[in-house]
Design a protein around this motif. Structure first.
Motif, PDB file in Angstrom:
ATOM      1  N   ASP A  94     -20.763  22.152   2.106  1.00 29.18           N
ATOM      2  CA  ASP A  94     -20.434  21.545   0.815  1.00 29.18           C
ATOM      3  C   ASP A  94     -19.518  20.355   1.072  1.00 29.18           C
ATOM      4  O   ASP A  94     -18.357  20.514   1.425  1.00 29.18           O
ATOM      5  CB  ASP A  94     -19.746  22.557  -0.092  1.00 29.18           C
ATOM      6  CG  ASP A  94     -19.605  22.052  -1.525  1.00 29.18           C
ATOM      7  OD1 ASP A  94     -19.743  20.827  -1.743  1.00 29.18           O
ATOM      8  OD2 ASP A  94     -19.374  22.877  -2.424  1.00 29.18           O
ATOM      9  N   LEU A  95     -20.072  19.144   0.905  1.00 31.86           N
ATOM     10  CA  LEU A  95     -19.303  17.934   1.174  1.00 31.86           C
ATOM     11  C   LEU A  95     -18.675  17.344  -0.083  1.00 31.86           C
ATOM     12  O   LEU A  95     -18.158  16.235  -0.056  1.00 31.86           O
ATOM     13  CB  LEU A  95     -20.198  16.886   1.846  1.00 31.86           C
ATOM     14  CG  LEU A  95     -20.842  17.311   3.166  1.00 31.86           C
ATOM     15  CD1 LEU A  95     -21.541  16.127   3.805  1.00 31.86           C
ATOM     16  CD2 LEU A  95     -19.826  17.924   4.133  1.00 31.86           C
ATOM     17  N   GLY A  96     -18.727  18.073  -1.177  1.00 33.26           N
ATOM     18  CA  GLY A  96     -18.131  17.589  -2.420  1.00 33.26           C
ATOM     19  C   GLY A  96     -19.124  16.859  -3.290  1.00 33.26           C
ATOM     20  O   GLY A  96     -19.297  17.193  -4.465  1.00 33.26           O
ATOM     21  N   ASP A  97     -19.784  15.860  -2.745  1.00 28.50           N
ATOM     22  CA  ASP A  97     -20.777  15.116  -3.517  1.00 28.50           C
ATOM     23  C   ASP A  97     -22.195  15.615  -3.244  1.00 28.50           C
ATOM     24  O   ASP A  97     -23.171  15.010  -3.667  1.00 28.50           O
ATOM     25  CB  ASP A  97     -20.692  13.621  -3.201  1.00 28.50           C
ATOM     26  CG  ASP A  97     -20.766  13.328  -1.702  1.00 28.50           C
ATOM     27  OD1 ASP A  97     -20.808  14.291  -0.906  1.00 28.50           O
ATOM     28  OD2 ASP A  97     -20.778  12.139  -1.332  1.00 28.50           O
ATOM     29  N   GLY A  98     -22.312  16.726  -2.525  1.00 29.29           N
ATOM     30  CA  GLY A  98     -23.622  17.298  -2.267  1.00 29.29           C
ATOM     31  C   GLY A  98     -23.528  18.409  -1.235  1.00 29.29           C
ATOM     32  O   GLY A  98     -22.564  18.502  -0.471  1.00 29.29           O
ATOM     33  N   ARG A  99     -24.530  19.275  -1.250  1.00 25.72           N
ATOM     34  CA  ARG A  99     -24.608  20.360  -0.277  1.00 25.72           C
ATOM     35  C   ARG A  99     -25.714  20.048   0.718  1.00 25.72           C
ATOM     36  O   ARG A  99     -26.820  19.667   0.336  1.00 25.72           O
ATOM     37  CB  ARG A  99     -24.906  21.698  -0.969  1.00 25.72           C
ATOM     38  CG  ARG A  99     -23.818  22.170  -1.902  1.00 25.72           C
ATOM     39  CD  ARG A  99     -23.861  23.688  -2.109  1.00 25.72           C
ATOM     40  NE  ARG A  99     -25.208  24.235  -2.201  1.00 25.72           N
ATOM     41  CZ  ARG A  99     -25.523  25.506  -1.902  1.00 25.72           C
ATOM     42  NH1 ARG A  99     -24.583  26.322  -1.458  1.00 25.72           N
ATOM     43  NH2 ARG A  99     -26.749  25.948  -2.045  1.00 25.72           N
ATOM     44  N   LEU A 100     -25.406  20.226   2.011  1.00 19.84           N
ATOM     45  CA  LEU A 100     -26.360  19.941   3.063  1.00 19.84           C
ATOM     46  C   LEU A 100     -26.763  21.228   3.769  1.00 19.84           C
ATOM     47  O   LEU A 100     -25.906  21.976   4.259  1.00 19.84           O
ATOM     48  CB  LEU A 100     -25.765  18.961   4.084  1.00 19.84           C
ATOM     49  CG  LEU A 100     -25.316  17.601   3.554  1.00 19.84           C
ATOM     50  CD1 LEU A 100     -24.872  16.713   4.712  1.00 19.84           C
ATOM     51  CD2 LEU A 100     -26.405  16.918   2.740  1.00 19.84           C
ATOM     52  N   GLU A 101     -28.055  21.468   3.830  1.00 16.77           N
ATOM     53  CA  GLU A 101     -28.609  22.613   4.535  1.00 16.77           C
ATOM     54  C   GLU A 101     -28.409  22.456   6.046  1.00 16.77           C
ATOM     55  O   GLU A 101     -28.571  21.364   6.582  1.00 16.77           O
ATOM     56  CB  GLU A 101     -30.100  22.690   4.217  1.00 16.77           C
ATOM     57  CG  GLU A 101     -30.896  23.689   5.032  1.00 16.77           C
ATOM     58  CD  GLU A 101     -32.387  23.500   4.872  1.00 16.77           C
ATOM     59  OE1 GLU A 101     -33.105  24.509   4.875  1.00 16.77           O
ATOM     60  OE2 GLU A 101     -32.840  22.328   4.733  1.00 16.77           O
ATOM     61  N   TYR A 102     -28.085  23.568   6.727  1.00 12.36           N
ATOM     62  CA  TYR A 102     -27.996  23.499   8.188  1.00 12.36           C
ATOM     63  C   TYR A 102     -28.653  24.715   8.824  1.00 12.36           C
ATOM     64  O   TYR A 102     -28.821  25.771   8.213  1.00 12.36           O
ATOM     65  CB  TYR A 102     -26.550  23.350   8.657  1.00 12.36           C
ATOM     66  CG  TYR A 102     -25.702  24.617   8.608  1.00 12.36           C
ATOM     67  CD1 TYR A 102     -25.787  25.581   9.624  1.00 12.36           C
ATOM     68  CD2 TYR A 102     -24.795  24.840   7.571  1.00 12.36           C
ATOM     69  CE1 TYR A 102     -25.003  26.727   9.589  1.00 12.36           C
ATOM     70  CE2 TYR A 102     -24.011  25.987   7.531  1.00 12.36           C
ATOM     71  CZ  TYR A 102     -24.123  26.928   8.534  1.00 12.36           C
ATOM     72  OH  TYR A 102     -23.364  28.068   8.504  1.00 12.36           O
TER      73      TYR A 102
END
Length: 279
Positions: free
Chosen positions: A11-19
């Motif tokens: 969770d980068l604040g301005d979006g969530r990135l799948e890993y």
């Protein structure tokens, strides 16, 4: 320290990135960070992450950029400098979120361009990079191949295949395709960034790559500082060496990782069982 799961989200604040993560945790070993192509995602690397974790003793982290895979959607159209933004603004936050202390970038196509740009920023945590079929400037053959890909997408076959991997198939495809085919992109180049490299890179290029020619290699040799660039050309291989010549590509990457980590004093890479590589 947080422990990375086999899959999850940053969770980068301005979006969530799948890993997707495999291998030794960042606190225990260097991390190989995989940066996917223009239509790729964290889950589209096939056996590469697991194989690299096994052969290098490192952790391997693959992340879906915003607009890809199960990551948050992205607003379209993408800006002209979206690759630069990924390298300068997003990747350092991913390294922070994963608590990567020492890493090597491995990028394919668009991901290779992002890797080159990120390495040129002088990020201290990054020891080097493997650039698979990179784009350093726009070639007509690249645009022609992208137009053919658009035609395949509009016929529906490619759309169906991409639907297996991307929550927003239309956003993933248009975000890549429209950005590259924008007339304003013809003059795009990142050759100047290559002159700022301070860490080693290996460039892997298939001789039958429909998306780029040896002109990309010429540009890299012209622009990279002396002694930092190694080029490996794979005969009869197209745009996806890590799929079309899997064993050769793994061997090249593993040898590079071993050399870079030893040269930079990161200690000898270890196998997942804790034993030094080569035992």
């Amino acid at each position: 320290m947080a422990r990375l799961q086999s899959s999850g989200f940053f969770d980068l604040g301005d979006g969530r990135l799948e890993y997707h993560f495999v291998g030794r945790q960042p606190a225990a070993a260097p991390t190989l960070v995989l940066l996917h192509e223009g239509l790729g995602s964290a889950m589209q690397w096939g056996a590469l992450p697991e194989t690299l974790a096994r052969t290098t003793g490192c952790g391997v982290l693959a992340v879906s950029r915003q607009g890809y895979g199960a990551s948050s959607p992205v607003s379209l159209p993408r800006p002209a400098d979206y690759l630069e933004h990924e390298a300068r603004a997003v990747l350092p936050r991913i390294l922070d979120a994963a608590e990567v202390g020492s890493g090597v970038l491995i990028g394919h196509s668009d991901g290779a361009s992002i890797a080159a740009l990120a390495l040129a920023e002088g990020e201290a945590r990054l020891r080097g990079g493997v650039l698979i079929a990179p784009h350093f400037f726009v070639e007509e053959v690249t645009l022609s191949a992208i137009r053919r890909t658009r035609a395949a997408y509009e016929r529906g076959l490619l759309r169906t295949r991409l639907g297996r991997w991307h929550a927003d198939v239309e956003g993933a495809f248009r975000g890549w395709n429209d950005a590259w085919l924008d007339p304003g992109r013809r003059g795009w180049t990142i050759e100047a960034a290559l002159t700022r490299l301070t860490v080693p890179v290996t460039l892997i290029q298939g001789t039958e790559d429909a998306y780029g020619t040896r002109a990309q290699i010429v540009a890299a040799r012209r622009s990279c500082p002396p002694g930092l660039l190694t080029v490996r050309e794979l005969p009869n291989v197209g745009h996806e060496p890590h799929r079309e010549a899997f064993a050769d590509t793994v061997a090249i990457i593993a040898a590079f990782v071993r050399r870079v980590l030893e040269d930079e004093g990161a200690g000898e890479p270890h196998r997942p069982d804790g034993a030094p590589m080569g035992e």
